[in-house]
Design an enzyme around this catalytic site. Structure first.
Site, PDB file in Angstrom:
ATOM      1  CB  THR A 103      -0.941   0.028   1.214  1.00 42.92           C
ATOM      2  OG1 THR A 103      -0.185   0.143   2.424  1.00 42.92           O
ATOM      3  CG2 THR A 103      -1.799  -1.234   1.256  1.00 42.92           C
ATOM      4  CE1 TYR A 136       4.820   9.819   9.981  1.00 43.55           C
ATOM      5  CE2 TYR A 136       6.710   9.845  11.462  1.00 43.55           C
ATOM      6  CZ  TYR A 136       6.090   9.384  10.305  1.00 43.55           C
ATOM      7  OH  TYR A 136       6.744   8.491   9.502  1.00 43.55           O
TER       8      TYR A 136
END
Length: 251
Positions: free
Chosen positions: A13, A151
């Protein structure tokens, strides 16, 4: 000469650029039949051309359950199984504490955590015994980074998921590991430096100064770790985090 992944079916992906594209190329080079995802058709077409070896591109967004369902349906109909899953799609942006918005938080966790969970879960019915699941982590998941806390937290979550999933999958013989790159020379990394070449070059130069080996990683150097984790060469590695960072997080 036989290839390590001959006859294997792999899915990458976020495979249109950077580490994802390099990984898809290396998996294909080792004999795997590779499916790659991307959100933009033009970039997806270019990636498929670069990968070669009968790679297949599937346009879609891994944060959308309908797109994941369509992706897995296609692989099931064409291949009947999946041997290697590299759940790589993700990303992040800078936001210091005090400027973190709900949108920033949701976008980061949707891309880096939620999408990983449901990509892996939707692929499970296709995963063959002895299969390999590889997740993209980051050294940011275990080190502090200014203005990058959300993040970093999302990548720490990815590392935690792998530890639990090896227990959930122990009866199926499916391995789950994390590859955690350090600073890697990709467009996505450079763009954290802003829209100007001066800003981007400044960021890359600063990050290079933090790496004991004296340079940023090339995406293919990370890709080779992915291929290792996908292959039987890593058959007794499970639930691990393999750090490829030139020493950046080790000192």
């Amino acid at each position: 000469m036989s290839k390590r992944l001959e006859g294997k079916i792999a899915l990458v992906t976020g495979g249109t650029s950077g580490i994802g594209l390099a990984a898809a190329q290396d998996l294909a080079r080792e004999g795997a039949k590779v499916y790659v995802t991307g959100r933009r058709q033009g970039e997806l077409d270019a990636a498929v051309s670069a990968i070669g070896h009968a790679a297949t591109g599937v346009q879609g967004d891994v944060t959308r359950s309908a797109d994941l369902d369509a992706l897995m349906k296609l692989i099931r109909e064409r291949e009947g199984r999946l041997d290697i899953l590299f759940a790589n799609a993700g990303g992040g942006s800078l936001a210091p504490l005090g400027d973190i918005s709900e949108q920033h938080f949701d976008d980061t966790f949707n891309r880096n955590v939620r999408a990983v969970v449901f990509t892996v879960q939707s692929a499970l019915p296709l995963m063959s015994r002895g299969g390999s699941i590889i997740l993209t982590g980051s050294i940011a998941g275990s080190t502090g980074t200014q203005a990058f806390s959300i993040y970093s937290a999302s990548k720490a979550a990815v590392r935690s998921l792998a530890r639990s999933w090896v227990l959930d999958l122990k009866d199926r013989g499916i391995r789950v590991n994390v590859v955690s790159p350090g600073s890697t020379r990709t467009v996505g990394l450079a763009e954290l430096g802003g829209d100007t070449k001066e800003g981007q070059d400044g960021l890359l130069s600063y990050l290079t100064s933090l790496v004991p080996i004296g340079r940023l990683a090339d995406p293919m150097e990370i890709a080779r770790v992915v291929t290792f984790l996908a292959s039987d060469d890593s058959s007794f590695i499970n639930g691990a985090e393999i750090t490829a960072d030139g020493g950046q997080a080790q000192v």
